[in-house]
Scaffold this active site. Structure first.
Site, PDB file in Angstrom:
ATOM      1  CD  GLU A 160     -52.599  68.768  68.848  1.00 52.82           C
ATOM      2  OE1 GLU A 160     -51.641  68.845  68.076  1.00 52.82           O
ATOM      3  OE2 GLU A 160     -52.724  67.862  69.687  1.00 52.82           O
ATOM      4  CD  GLU A 180     -47.505  61.963  71.313  1.00 52.95           C
ATOM      5  OE1 GLU A 180     -47.854  61.945  70.126  1.00 52.95           O
ATOM      6  OE2 GLU A 180     -47.735  62.921  72.075  1.00 52.95           O
ATOM      7  CG  ASP A 239     -47.441  68.617  71.731  1.00 51.30           C
ATOM      8  OD1 ASP A 239     -47.205  69.050  70.597  1.00 51.30           O
ATOM      9  OD2 ASP A 239     -48.114  67.611  71.947  1.00 51.30           O
ATOM     10  NE  ARG A 279     -42.536  65.150  64.244  1.00 47.35           N
ATOM     11  CZ  ARG A 279     -43.531  65.031  65.099  1.00 47.35           C
ATOM     12  NH1 ARG A 279     -43.796  63.876  65.669  1.00 47.35           N
ATOM     13  NH2 ARG A 279     -44.267  66.060  65.430  1.00 47.35           N
TER      14      ARG A 279
HETATM   15  O1  GCW Z   1     -49.368  67.470  69.692  1.00 49.48           O
HETATM   16  C1  GCW Z   1     -49.293  66.079  69.631  1.00 49.48           C
HETATM   17  C2  GCW Z   1     -50.579  65.643  69.008  1.00 49.48           C
HETATM   18  C3  GCW Z   1     -50.499  64.306  68.329  1.00 49.48           C
HETATM   19  C4  GCW Z   1     -49.298  64.332  67.379  1.00 49.48           C
HETATM   20  C5  GCW Z   1     -48.049  64.594  68.205  1.00 49.48           C
HETATM   21  C6  GCW Z   1     -46.798  64.678  67.365  1.00 49.48           C
HETATM   22  C7  GCW Z   1     -49.040  63.266  65.273  1.00 49.48           C
HETATM   23  O2  GCW Z   1     -51.577  65.624  69.981  1.00 49.48           O
HETATM   24  O3  GCW Z   1     -51.705  64.097  67.647  1.00 49.48           O
HETATM   25  O4  GCW Z   1     -49.202  63.145  66.649  1.00 49.48           O
HETATM   26  O5  GCW Z   1     -48.170  65.835  68.854  1.00 49.48           O
HETATM   27  O6  GCW Z   1     -46.380  65.773  67.074  1.00 49.48           O
HETATM   28  O7  GCW Z   1     -46.245  63.647  67.007  1.00 49.48           O
END
Ligand code: GCW
Length: 710
Positions: free
Chosen positions: A400, A298, A372, A331
């Site tokens: 989230e 990301e 996610d 990660r």
């Molecule tokens: O779920 C997603 C989130 C991001 C987050 C990412 C991650 C910290 O939308 O905000 O970033 O995962 O886990 O790295």
């Protein structure tokens, strides 16, 4: 005589969490407690034993309404707490065999006889074990437990029990719904808020022993001396509670704060930068835990920029940490829209070939599922696929994708679902829990991380019931065999009341809550249907922008049916699992219906196990999600007067929001899927309040926790 109304309990703002220590009601049981626990001896001068003594005193004073300080146990009954080194009484008790089993962090609670008098021993090998034992004893007492359950040998199953804060240096919290960051970076290190001590107490009370202070979307400035001084002040507060501080390291820090032109992990200047930086950090915090890194994900920088692998990237940091005993969490949450492969498969494809190439002090940190943190996902295929690498399980406490801080959703069933999943790596019984505690593949240490749901709000987590997810995370990381129900009951009793009229229905409500959320958001294995970017509310129609961030990418609805074919005829993600698991997920007959549309594209008119067609079942599930929230409301309503008004009304209002939003999800999703299925809503279905177009026009600005750059 007119009956006098019972006096309702005083309002509670939730600050004390599950450590309220309110007086136990008068009863024979309480008399028995008083006879045994009115005196205590906790010798020893260490900061940790002082914390244990303070906590025990505070708990006994509150729960048993003892005068200012409980008596020091002279020769009568009472509590003795300590290690064989700190307490001559403990040394004399003859519990060597028990202590031999509890290692560095475990403890023994045992009813013994000392000089002819009954005593309760809270014993451990190290001071921190004594502190954990004190908290366990106070839990036992606060939940009005029976003496029969007071003999206990407890050892954590997982070595590193880590909270991951996604807190930014500007005070915002990514995906945080409980105010701003707890860390007052601006005033640290000179002002050290007393709240940090209460935070540490809460963590220690559930066995959390590590905290990553900052967001994985990291800021290199954190690693500069001015911030390290602030980190050091926090580490000093947490140390007595057995908590080590970790930081997130931005991979490009050698460029951003080191004056180098590259962050290439194979460049010796880069290695020298990290060595010197780590050395410097340990001067600020001698018990520094290490780093957590998100790289090449990301938009975060990483070794990929230099054509290097994740192992190359991790190892340069791990080498810098190793001489100090530090560890690295690296990660595995990686995916790339430019890679023409099912997003669910990408982390496995990238990491599995690296098994065995990471240094010994590296954990690869893997989210519970392959996408996610969705309301329901199958377990991540990397569990069971990297035997030579210790894997840490990452779960998300902050909601989230589960209604932010307005929806009551008790997450222990979800964590347990992942922990109990069988990877079949070494045949049946190779559960995720045994992968992450290290036992399955013979790793010395295991790790579990939870993305924190804690912020500056007075009650810490926003929703009074969100506290239960912090609690459950700690309890499960300590012992993944504990059931979601047992943990819920402990939490309800400690946080609200021991009144069975309250405990039973609330425990049931909590246990049903996660399935309710799944039903009104993403039933039958659907996933990633949420609104763009802030992720608040439904958005099954999202189709523009980066494909792997859209909803249509994941649900694949068309006029034939809905669902992502991940079997051989589709993306073949199933083949990343062991054959026994792959077969189960691939087979239409064997695939659990709760994951059906995760793995299969199913025709709208196909009949499911209930006898309903897929379309009817979908309508049914969305409706039962809404109905469950209504029944949660009803249950809650019936409990009025059994707890304080403040928390009662707070939850009552939040449930109202949840019911409204459950309908919003149901109506948006069904109206949208109807454009594909072409079927009418089943007879008797509640008519949607608005049209699909109206739902699609809803825009939310300033949703908390949304990263500011977007
Ligand atoms: O779920 C997603 C989130 C991001 C987050 C990412 C991650 C910290 O939308 O905000 O970033 O995962 O886990 O790295």
């Amino acid at each position: 005589m007119p009956a006098t109304a019972p006096i309702p309990p005083a309002d509670d703002d939730g600050y004390r969490l599950w450590l309220r220590y309110e007086p136990l009601p008068k009863s024979a049981q309480r008399e028995q407690y008083l006879a045994h626990f009115s005196a205590m001896d906790v010798d020893g001068a260490s900061a940790t034993l002082r914390a244990a003594r303070d906590e025990l005193g505070r708990g006994l004073r509150g729960l048993l309404e003892l005068p200012q300080l409980p008596r020091t146990r002279a020769d009568g009954p009472g509590i003795v707490a300590g290690t064989p080194d700190s307490s001559s009484s403990i040394a004399r008790l003859g519990i060597k065999a028990e202590l031999a089993r509890v290692g560095h962090e475990g403890f023994v609670l045992k009813q013994c006889t000392l000089d002819g008098k009954p005593v309760l021993a809270i014993a451990a090998n190290r001071d921190v074990g004594v502190l954990y034992g004190v908290f366990q004893f106070l839990r036992w007492l606060a939940t009005e437990s029976d003496f029969k359950s007071l003999d206990l040998v407890s050892v954590p199953k997982i070595r590193h029990r880590v909270l991951n804060h996604w807190d930014n240096l500007d005070g915002s919290v990514e995906r945080g719904y409980a105010g701003s960051s707890l860390w007052d970076w601006h005033k640290l290190p000179d002002y050290v808020s007393p709240r940090y001590v209460d935070y540490a107490r809460a963590n220690a009370s559930i066995g959390i022993n590590s905290v990553v202070l900052t967001n994985v979307n990291a800021n290199a400035r954190l690693l500069t001396p001015a911030y390290l001084a602030k980190v050091s002040a926090l580490a000093d507060v947490f140390r007595p509670y057995g908590i080590r501080v970790f930081l997130t390291a931005r991979f490009s820090a050698p460029v951003e704060i080191g004056g180098l032109e590259s962050a290439d992990p194979l460049d010796s200047r880069v290695a020298a930068f990290w060595k010197a930086k780590v050395h410097e950090i340990y001067r600020f915090a001698p018990d520094f835990g290490g780093f957590l890194v998100k790289a090449n994900s990301e938009g975060q920088p990483g070794p990929g920029r230099y054509g290097r692998s994740h192992a190359d990237g991790a190892n340069v940091l791990a080498d810098a940490l190793a001489p100090h005993g530090g560890i690295l969490f690296w990660r595995a949450f990686v995916y790339d829209n430019d890679v023409p492969e099912d997003r669910a498969k990408q982390a496995y494809n990238e990491f599995r070939p690296l098994d065995g190439l990471f240094r010994k002090n590296v954990f690869v940190q893997v989210k519970n599922g392959p996408i996610d943190f969705q309301p329901r996902e199958p377990f991540h295929p990397l569990f069971g696929a990297m035997p030579r690498t210790p894997l840490a399980l990452e779960v998300q406490l902050t909601q989230e994708y589960l209604g932010c801080a307005t929806h009551l959703c008790y997450l222990a069933p979800m964590f347990a679902e992942c922990l109990d999943s069988d990877t079949y790596e070494r045949g049946p019984g190779s559960t995720v829990s045994h992968v992450v505690d290290g036992t399955l593949d013979g790793h010395e240490e295991g790790a579990m991380a939870g993305v924190a749901n804690i912020g500056s709000e007075r009650n810490w987590c926003g929703h009074p019931f969100a506290q239960a997810n912090w609690f459950a995370f700690g309890r499960l990381a300590w012992d993944h065999r504990l059931s979601a129900g047992v943990i819920a009951e402990e939490w309800v009793r400690q946080t609200f009341s021991n009144d069975p009229r309250f405990v039973r229905p609330v425990k049931d409500l909590m246990l049903a809550s996660r399935e309710a959320v799944v039903d009104y958001m993403t039933p039958l294995g659907l996933h990633h249907l949420m609104a763009w970017d802030h992720h608040y509310g439904p958005g099954p129609w999202i189709k523009d922008g980066r494909a792997d961030w859209t909803s249509v990418y994941f649900h694949r609805a068309d006029s034939d049916g809905v669902g992502f074919d991940r079997t051989r005829t589709g993306s073949d993600a199933v083949s990343q699992y062991e054959p026994a698991v792959a077969q189960r997920f691939s087979s239409r007959a064997a695939c659990p219906e709760s994951l059906l549309l995760w793995f299969h594209h199913v025709a709208w008119s196909e009949r499911l196990r209930s006898g309903r067609t897929l379309w009817e079942e979908l309508c049914h599930r969305y409706q039962s999600g809404v109905d469950s929230v209504r029944s949660m409301q009803k249950t809650w309503q019936s409990l009025e007067g059994l707890i304080d008004r403040a928390r009662f009304q707070h939850v009552q209002s939040l449930l109202k929001i949840q019911e409204k939003e459950a309908r919003w999800w149901r109506d948006s999703c069904l109206l949208y899927f109807q454009t594909h299925s072409g079927f009418p809503l089943p007879k008797g279905a509640e008519p949607p309040e608005h049209t699909l177009e109206e739902y699609m026009r809803i825009v939310h600005y300033y949703v908390p926790g949304t990263p500011r750059s977007v």
